[in-house]
Design a protein around this motif. Structure first.
Motif, mmCIF file in Angstrom:
data_model
loop_
_atom_site.group_PDB
_atom_site.id
_atom_site.type_symbol
_atom_site.label_atom_id
_atom_site.label_comp_id
_atom_site.label_asym_id
_atom_site.label_seq_id
_atom_site.Cartn_x
_atom_site.Cartn_y
_atom_site.Cartn_z
ATOM 1 N N CYS A 31 50.399 37.670 -18.826
ATOM 2 C CA CYS A 31 50.590 36.999 -19.970
ATOM 3 C C CYS A 31 51.183 35.402 -19.833
ATOM 4 O O CYS A 31 50.771 34.647 -20.573
ATOM 5 N N VAL A 32 52.033 35.423 -18.968
ATOM 6 C CA VAL A 32 52.311 34.205 -18.205
ATOM 7 C C VAL A 32 51.057 33.182 -17.793
ATOM 8 O O VAL A 32 51.119 32.110 -18.154
ATOM 9 N N ILE A 33 50.323 33.706 -17.020
ATOM 10 C CA ILE A 33 49.208 33.242 -16.274
ATOM 11 C C ILE A 33 48.010 32.737 -17.301
ATOM 12 O O ILE A 33 47.440 31.715 -17.255
ATOM 13 N N ALA A 34 48.088 33.547 -18.497
ATOM 14 C CA ALA A 34 47.187 32.967 -19.709
ATOM 15 C C ALA A 34 47.485 31.786 -20.206
ATOM 16 O O ALA A 34 46.553 31.213 -20.874
ATOM 17 N N ALA A 70 56.142 44.495 -15.182
ATOM 18 C CA ALA A 70 56.022 43.154 -14.658
ATOM 19 C C ALA A 70 54.662 42.733 -14.708
ATOM 20 O O ALA A 70 54.401 41.532 -14.741
ATOM 21 N N PRO A 71 53.344 43.609 -14.134
ATOM 22 C CA PRO A 71 51.990 43.213 -14.306
ATOM 23 C C PRO A 71 51.532 42.399 -15.537
ATOM 24 O O PRO A 71 51.080 41.589 -15.691
ATOM 25 N N ILE A 72 52.078 43.316 -16.562
ATOM 26 C CA ILE A 72 51.795 42.890 -17.861
ATOM 27 C C ILE A 72 52.447 41.502 -18.355
ATOM 28 O O ILE A 72 51.632 40.565 -18.796
ATOM 29 N N MET A 103 45.030 40.957 -26.183
ATOM 30 C CA MET A 103 44.965 42.598 -26.652
ATOM 31 C C MET A 103 46.496 43.272 -26.684
ATOM 32 O O MET A 103 46.831 44.074 -27.200
ATOM 33 N N VAL A 104 47.285 42.586 -25.270
ATOM 34 C CA VAL A 104 48.758 43.337 -25.540
ATOM 35 C C VAL A 104 49.232 42.808 -26.680
ATOM 36 O O VAL A 104 50.029 43.806 -27.215
ATOM 37 N N GLY A 105 49.186 41.703 -27.206
ATOM 38 C CA GLY A 105 49.674 41.168 -28.576
ATOM 39 C C GLY A 105 49.033 42.131 -29.464
ATOM 40 O O GLY A 105 50.085 42.481 -30.702
ATOM 41 N N ILE A 106 47.948 42.307 -29.709
ATOM 42 C CA ILE A 106 47.262 43.338 -30.953
ATOM 43 C C ILE A 106 48.195 44.912 -30.653
ATOM 44 O O ILE A 106 48.601 45.357 -31.625
ATOM 45 N N MET A 119 40.259 35.690 -18.438
ATOM 46 C CA MET A 119 40.470 37.191 -18.327
ATOM 47 C C MET A 119 41.945 37.416 -18.647
ATOM 48 O O MET A 119 42.174 38.141 -19.519
ATOM 49 N N ALA A 120 42.910 36.622 -18.284
ATOM 50 C CA ALA A 120 44.383 36.721 -18.632
ATOM 51 C C ALA A 120 44.500 36.477 -20.213
ATOM 52 O O ALA A 120 45.290 37.245 -20.654
#
Length: 264
Positions: free
Chosen positions: A27-30, A21-23, A239-242, A232-233
């Motif tokens: 990603c949505v906030i980005a 959920a936090p991740i 980074m999550v995508g990589i 930051m998001a």
């Protein structure tokens, strides 16, 4: 049918949801068009991703992290191959101690390791050097390559090697033509896992980086202490995508189930 099956399934689903959920929120906030960390309904924007690529500190830190992860993963793999072969194929009474030494970075807190390496680099005059930073990351990620390569060697059938040696092949040719190709999935999986951990490392890197060698995770930490905005998001989402792409490649090459067994 087990009566507890649906309950266990729901419990596992809730645990996974709680973990992810936090991740997912980040990603949505980005993609928010606003200037604050908010989820603005169905409206999406790429403005913060554009801002990331226009922010020179993040761009330079990304390249530092990329080259650092590539170098550290390659060095750790080059060290792990002969070490794993020696431990698996030539066991002796010190094998357990040597294996524990190679795997010790997994149990030493990175905070303690960072302070120790900072002191060491200061004594030898290497503080702030990119080369010493590569060595520090190589030390941290070597256990990952070691475990996967050792797992590949333990399940290795040596009959092909013995047949090649009996036919007159040299040990070097046997290694290059037979051994290396057969353990290549373990080597590749170890390299990718080392790359991911080096690219994401932040705790130890805070102590051993310099202004010219700041990595992306450290830059994000420094930026977060000054201001919090959707940029930051956006960096976090990248980074999550990589990491997700690297894990997909790792699963295709080696198999995540075998990676988890190798790390346990």
């Amino acid at each position: 049918m087990n009566k507890n099956g649906p309950i266990a399934l729901c419990f596992n689903a809730l645990v996974i949801l709680f973990t992810l959920a936090p991740i997912l929120v980040v990603c949505v906030i980005a993609f928010t068009p606003e200037n604050t960390l908010t989820m603005n309904g169905p409206e999406f924007s790429l403005r913060w991703f554009k801002a990331v690529f226009e922010f020179p500190d993040f761009v330079s830190s990304f390249w530092n992290s990329l080259w650092l992860a590539l170098a550290a993963a390659t060095i750790s793999t080059a060290l792990a191959i002969p070490a794993a072969m020696a431990l698996v194929r030539y066991p002796h009474r010190w094998s357990g101690a040597l294996q524990g030494l190679f795997l010790s970075p997994l149990i030493i807190p990175h905070l303690v390791l960072g302070v120790a390496l900072l002191r060491l680099f200061s004594v030898v005059g290497g503080a702030g050097s990119f080369g010493w930073l590569v060595l520090a990351h190589s030390l941290v990620v070597t256990p990952y390559t070691m475990r996967l390569i050792m797992a590949a060697l333990i399940g290795f059938d040596r009959s092909a090697e013995q047949a090649a040696l009996s036919l007159g092949a040299t040990r070097t040719k046997v290694f290059l033509r037979i051994t290396l190709p057969m353990i290549l999935p373990g080597i590749t999986g170890g390299w990718l896992l080392a790359f991911i951990n080096s690219f994401d490392e932040v705790t130890m890197s805070i102590f051993v980086t310099s202004p010219s060698t700041v990595t992306l995770p450290v830059r994000m930490y420094m930026y977060a202490t000054e201001s919090i905005d959707p940029m930051m998001a956006a960096v976090s989402a990248l980074m999550v995508g990589i990491t997700v792409v690297a894990m997909i490649i790792l699963d295709r090459v080696y198999g995540l189930d075998r990676v988890l067994v190798g790390r346990s």
